[in-house]
Design a protein around this motif. Structure first.
Motif, PDB file in Angstrom:
ATOM      1  N   PRO A 124       0.806  -1.228   0.000  1.00  0.00           N
ATOM      2  CA  PRO A 124       0.000   0.000   0.000  1.00  0.00           C
ATOM      3  C   PRO A 124       0.836   1.274   0.000  1.00  0.00           C
ATOM      4  O   PRO A 124       0.373   2.324  -0.452  1.00  0.00           O
ATOM      5  N   VAL A 125       2.083   1.188   0.471  1.00  0.00           N
ATOM      6  CA  VAL A 125       2.921   2.386   0.551  1.00  0.00           C
ATOM      7  C   VAL A 125       3.275   2.937  -0.831  1.00  0.00           C
ATOM      8  O   VAL A 125       3.657   4.106  -0.965  1.00  0.00           O
ATOM      9  N   LYS A 126       3.119   2.130  -1.880  1.00  0.00           N
ATOM     10  CA  LYS A 126       3.458   2.589  -3.227  1.00  0.00           C
ATOM     11  C   LYS A 126       2.586   3.765  -3.665  1.00  0.00           C
ATOM     12  O   LYS A 126       2.977   4.545  -4.536  1.00  0.00           O
ATOM     13  N   TYR A 127       1.400   3.906  -3.062  1.00  0.00           N
ATOM     14  CA  TYR A 127       0.511   5.000  -3.437  1.00  0.00           C
ATOM     15  C   TYR A 127       0.935   6.325  -2.795  1.00  0.00           C
ATOM     16  O   TYR A 127       0.455   7.384  -3.186  1.00  0.00           O
ATOM     17  N   ARG A 128       1.829   6.247  -1.821  1.00  0.00           N
ATOM     18  CA  ARG A 128       2.407   7.453  -1.210  1.00  0.00           C
ATOM     19  C   ARG A 128       3.828   7.697  -1.717  1.00  0.00           C
ATOM     20  O   ARG A 128       4.231   8.825  -1.937  1.00  0.00           O
ATOM     21  N   TYR A 129       4.578   6.603  -1.882  1.00  0.00           N
ATOM     22  CA  TYR A 129       5.965   6.695  -2.349  1.00  0.00           C
ATOM     23  C   TYR A 129       6.133   5.805  -3.581  1.00  0.00           C
ATOM     24  O   TYR A 129       6.237   4.583  -3.447  1.00  0.00           O
ATOM     25  N   PRO A 130       6.158   6.388  -4.779  1.00  0.00           N
ATOM     26  CA  PRO A 130       6.346   5.571  -5.989  1.00  0.00           C
ATOM     27  C   PRO A 130       7.634   4.744  -5.946  1.00  0.00           C
ATOM     28  O   PRO A 130       7.675   3.630  -6.457  1.00  0.00           O
TER      29      PRO A 130
END
Length: 401
Positions: A349-355
């Motif tokens: 899920p962190v990919k939506y904050r940090y590409p």
């Protein structure tokens, strides 16, 4: 009580039918969680923060209960959509009166939903009790055409995001430190977040961390949690004293702490520049000053940059006229939750904050490596995104596979 709770309960009720124990068990756990939430709110100590035992129990319980309930809800919601469509169609086509508007819920769907939910439930349990110390050594070989010849084959070990205030198992920490030393790298580089909030958190762990060994030095930088910004301090002087103690802690461990400065690393008459900036993050405090850190360096030199937050790379580093051939970051933890199948698929899920959230990235010949973190924060576990020790071998050459 949420929609997710209602749907999850429907699955339990469909399977247990008139057996009261199923309802008691479900609502007993849900009510116990609400009581725990109230206790956390009443007793929360901001100076202790996420390492408070009650808070860790709450976060573990929340993830353990909520994620399976969410997965249970999805197929039941889809089933309800189908039931509504069937019900409306039946009323339009049939002229008969009476009977239920929608067909009853099928037991098979509830069984399937609970079976699907059992997978993350087991994974989260493993992450809490085993996964948070399931250290993985990830090795990469990177090629640079401008690497000085003397540094061909040079090895770096990177660790990040220790968050020592969350540790609860000295034996596992000692194992992780020994695993770092087994890599026999030339340098050990730590890219920030030694503590959660206060310098005292590191006191029980200084001795074991001081055994880290690298023949050409151990270097460190600060992360966003190292400044004590998430604590209510009695005074500005108390906060400043905490920072001074943290600086001394880095020195006690044997780290050379780089605060917007650089060091020359020499080997066989040639040299590279190791640059370290304080925390600079998009949406966070921006103490980092790359211009200051690069004073007395030239564009012709080979630079390795340590910068805690990977957003710094896209916002500043890759645009800088002095080329940072390799930037090392951490910060994201991979959210301590995700799926990784090496070379095939990875998601968190962190990919939506940090590409750029984990692993190796490249932009116009400038490389960024984002370490998944050595420790853990808030949620007392790791699911699918394991604690990482990164070993990077630098080679002189043209291509990175």
């Amino acid at each position: 009580m949420s929609v997710v709770d209602i749907y999850a309960y429907q699955a339990v009720r469909t399977l247990t039918k008139d057996q009261v124990w199923g309802r008691y068990l479900y609502w007993g756990l849900s009510i116990a969680f609400l009581v725990l939430l109230v206790l956390v709110i009443i007793n929360f100590d901001r100076s202790a923060g996420p390492q408070h035992p009650l808070f860790k129990i709450f976060m573990g319980s929340f993830v353990l209960l909520f994620v399976p309930k969410l997965i249970i809800s999805a197929p039941l919601l889809l089933e309800d959509i189908v039931r509504i469509i069937v019900g409306i169609s039946g009323k339009i086509i049939s002229s008969s009166e009476g009977g239920p508007f929608m067909p009853s819920r099928r037991k098979f769907v509830s069984q399937m939903a609970l079976a699907l939910a059992a997978i993350p439930f087991a994974g989260i349990l493993h992450g809490i009790f085993k996964g948070k110390y399931n250290y993985r050594v990830i090795k990469k070989t990177l090629f640079f055409p401008d690497l000085p010849d003397a540094f061909d084959g040079f090895r770096l070990t990177q660790i990040s995001d220790v968050h020592s205030g969350s540790f609860d198992n000295p034996e596992k920490i000692a194992y992780g430190i020994n695993l770092i030393n087994q890599q026999r790298s030339d340098l050990i580089l730590f890219t920030g977040d030694l503590v959660n909030n206060v310098a005292d958190e590191m006191e029980p762990w200084k001795e074991v961390f001081s055994t880290l060994n690298a023949p050409m030095g151990k270097y460190s930088i600060l992360g966003n949690h190292d400044y004590g910004d998430y604590v209510n301090w009695p005074s500005a002087e108390a906060k400043a004293a905490n920072m001074q103690k943290l600086y001394r802690t880095h020195a006690d461990i044997g780290f050379d702490l780089l605060r917007n400065e650089n060091r020359v690393i020499e080997k066989d008459g040639e040299r590279i520049r190791l640059v370290g900036v304080e925390n600079w993050g998009k949406g966070f405090a921006q103490h980092g000053d790359l211009e200051l850190a690069l004073q007395d360096t030239s564009e012709q030199e080979f630079h390795i940059l340590m910068s805690h937050d990977p957003s710094h790379f896209d916002e500043v580093v890759k645009k800088h006229p002095k080329k940072m051939s390799l930037t090392l970051s951490g910060h994201t933890h991979g959210m301590q939750f995700g799926i990784e199948i090496p070379g095939v698929f990875r998601w968190s899920p962190v990919k939506y904050r940090y590409p750029k959230w984990a692993g190796l990235y490249e932009d116009a010949g400038r490389y960024l490596y984002v370490n998944r973190g050595f420790g853990f924060l808030a949620f007392p576990g790791r699911v699918g995104i394991w604690p990482e020790i990164t070993v990077l071998e630098l080679r002189k050459g043209e291509a990175n596979a």
